[in-house]
Design a protein around this motif. Structure first.
Motif, short mmCIF file in Angstrom:
data_model
loop_
_atom_site.label_atom_id
_atom_site.label_comp_id
_atom_site.label_asym_id
_atom_site.label_seq_id
_atom_site.Cartn_x
_atom_site.Cartn_y
_atom_site.Cartn_z
N THR B 91 0.83 -1.14 -0.17
CA THR B 91 0.01 -0.11 0.21
C THR B 91 0.92 1.39 0.02
OG1 THR B 91 -0.08 -0.25 2.45
CG2 THR B 91 -2.08 -1.11 1.07
N HIS B 92 1.89 1.08 0.64
CA HIS B 92 2.68 2.36 0.85
C HIS B 92 3.39 2.65 -0.55
CE1 HIS B 92 5.28 5.23 2.73
NE2 HIS B 92 6.61 4.69 1.93
N ALA B 93 3.68 1.45 -1.08
CA ALA B 93 4.25 1.55 -2.62
C ALA B 93 3.40 2.34 -3.67
CB ALA B 93 4.88 0.44 -3.01
N ALA B 94 2.18 1.69 -3.38
CA ALA B 94 1.13 1.90 -4.50
C ALA B 94 0.69 3.49 -4.15
CB ALA B 94 -0.24 1.43 -4.20
N GLY B 95 0.59 3.99 -2.90
CA GLY B 95 0.28 5.27 -2.42
C GLY B 95 -1.29 5.31 -1.88
N SER B 96 -1.31 5.79 -0.65
CA SER B 96 -2.70 5.77 -0.16
C SER B 96 -3.28 7.27 -0.45
CB SER B 96 -2.61 5.39 1.48
OG SER B 96 -1.75 6.44 1.97
N ALA B 97 -4.36 7.53 0.43
CA ALA B 97 -4.94 8.84 0.30
C ALA B 97 -4.04 9.92 0.84
CB ALA B 97 -6.46 8.90 1.06
N GLU B 98 -3.74 9.45 1.82
CA GLU B 98 -2.88 10.47 2.52
C GLU B 98 -1.48 10.79 1.66
OE1 GLU B 98 -1.36 9.30 6.40
OE2 GLU B 98 -3.54 9.04 7.20
N ALA B 99 -1.10 9.60 1.22
CA ALA B 99 0.01 9.94 -0.17
C ALA B 99 -0.37 10.65 -1.24
CB ALA B 99 0.72 8.44 -0.30
N ALA B 100 -1.64 10.51 -1.58
CA ALA B 100 -1.87 11.40 -2.60
C ALA B 100 -2.13 12.76 -2.39
CB ALA B 100 -3.44 10.91 -3.13
N GLN B 101 -2.58 12.97 -1.03
CA GLN B 101 -2.68 14.65 -0.79
C GLN B 101 -1.35 14.83 -0.44
OE1 GLN B 101 -4.41 15.03 3.22
NE2 GLN B 101 -6.24 15.86 2.21
N GLY B 102 -0.41 14.35 -0.07
CA GLY B 102 1.18 14.75 -0.10
C GLY B 102 1.59 14.85 -1.44
N ILE B 103 1.25 14.09 -2.32
CA ILE B 103 1.97 14.23 -3.75
C ILE B 103 1.38 15.59 -4.34
CG2 ILE B 103 1.46 13.31 -6.15
CD1 ILE B 103 1.46 10.65 -4.81
N GLU B 104 -0.08 16.16 -4.14
CA GLU B 104 -0.78 17.33 -4.67
C GLU B 104 0.20 18.37 -4.10
OE1 GLU B 104 -4.93 17.56 -3.95
OE2 GLU B 104 -5.20 15.67 -5.25
#
Lengths: 164, 245
Positions: B91-104
């Motif tokens: 999941t960490h590799a794929a990217g969770s919702a938090e990760a997506a926010q961080g990406i934005e």
């Protein structure tokens, strides 16, 4: 020459990952690093990553200090790293993993030994004491009167010499 | 370290950065203390341990059952924990919702930084152009001066060469060439030199005896130097002035 404390070894194509202890410290002063390495590599060689430390000698407050990087241990366990028995037992005692059966067995043995009536422990002699005792024995042997058989033998010898 | 033997020293070579395996990369030299090197596999079992029967722990049956139960439980737990960690990694590799926010947020920051970078580049470009122009002018001037200097140097060199040629031409009048070689030879043959002469203190030259072709002795005329031209030591004193002749 600047040396990294630990870690940094390159991963092989198909590594057999294992989380285990590696003995650091020196003679009569054990100190362990918890590290993830290739299974086929010797313990003194460079590891892939250090995950913690373990000091088996208790300090002045009678504590054996342990430090672990749980985040990285999670990662490496997810990557398929095996745990050595000692590492698994330690992580169990720490509370990160379920307690290892070996810990239970060890505890049972300890309890059994504690419940037994304490046997009179013979005092372990130091080499100085042992030497003293041996010297005393040797002196006694010299001072002691000769045994009857020995006396007889000596008499016989005397007789034979006189007759001849 | 020394107890590790030569293999340890070989393996602890500093990393080259090519085809690294853990052994090659090992540079933790001073960390390996109090470790005995492992016996090689080909040494086999020691003589004293050949017929050793390992001591197997014997537990009472109820305890043994408990140990088996604990082991099974532990393995089941560990399996599920491992799976959980594996999933976590995935999941960490794929990217969770938090990760997506961080990406934005990261993307916005990236854009902003790009904009700032562009402005900065423009500012720097102005300065750079000015500097480049001035450098270009200086370079041009330098080149021109160097061309001029070079031309002057070449002219000077030509002049020197002309001088040499002129001197050579003057000298070439007395050269022996194929045309006048016979004359030169004849002259050399005619011009006999006799070094068989003596000089006295005053520089008077006494030539040796000469014999004619006919066999007669002939004394060639000896040269006489003017006494006044000689240094004072060699000038004849008034007493012995008559003896010199």
């Amino acid at each position: 020459m600047p040396l990294p404390a630990s870690g940094g070894a390159a991963l092989r194509a198909v590594p057999k990952l294992v989380i285990r202890f590696s003995r650091k410290g020196c003679a009569n002063r054990p100190f362990y690093h918890l590290q993830v390495t290739d299974k086929m590599v010797e313990q003194w060689e460079q590891c892939i990553e250090q995950l913690g430390t373990y000091d088996p000698l208790p300090n002045e407050r009678n504590e054996k200090l342990v430090s672990c990087n749980f985040e990285r241990i999670r990662f490496w366990l997810g990557e398929g790293a095996k745990l050595s028995k000692d590492a698994a037992a330690m992580l169990g005692m720490v509370g990160f993993l379920p307690i290892h059966p070996s810990s239970y067995i060890h505890a049972w043995e300890k309890r059994r030994a504690a419940e037994l009536p304490e046997p009179p422990m013979p005092k372990k002699l130091t080499w100085r004491e042992r030497k003293k005792i041996l010297m005393q024995q040797a002196e006694d042997r010299l001072k002691a009167p000769a045994v009857e058989e020995e006396l007889k033998e000596s008499e016989e010898l005397k007789e034979s010499s006189q007759s001849s | 370290m020394l107890r590790q033997g030569t293999t340890f020293l070989k393996k602890s070579v500093v990393a080259t950065g090519i085809d690294l395996i853990p052994q090659q990369n090992a540079i933790c030299i001073q960390q390996a203390r109090g470790l005995r090197p492992r016996k090689p596999a080909y040494s086999g079992i020691a003589k004293t341990k050949l017929f050793r029967i390992p001591k197997v722990p014997v537990y009472p049956p109820d305890e043994k059952a408990e140990i088996v139960r604990l082991g099974n439980q532990y393995r089941t737990f560990m399996k599920s924990i491992r799976n959980h960690f594996k999933l976590e990694n995935q999941t960490h590799a794929a990217g969770s919702a938090e990760a997506a926010q961080g990406i934005e947020a990261e993307e916005a920051e990236w854009q902003e930084s790009l904009l700032r970078l562009k402005q900065w580049n423009e500012e720097v470009a102005l300065k750079r152009n000015e500097r480049l122009l001035s450098e270009q002018a200086a370079k041009k001037l330098e080149i021109e001066t160097r061309i001029q200097e070079e031309a002057e140097r070449q002219a000077q060199r030509l002049k020197e060469i002309d001088e040499i040629i002129r001197k050579e031409k003057e000298l070439s009048k007395s050269y022996i060439t194929p045309e006048n070689i016979d004359q030169a030879i004849a002259k050399a043959l005619d011009d006999k030199l006799d070094y068989n002469y003596a000089i006295d203190v005053r520089g008077n030259k006494y030539v040796g005896r000469f014999v004619n072709d006919s066999g007669e002795e002939e004394l060639p005329q000896s040269e006489e130097t003017d006494e006044t031209s000689l240094p004072p030591l060699f000038q004849s004193s008034p007493i012995s002035s008559g003896a010199s002749k």
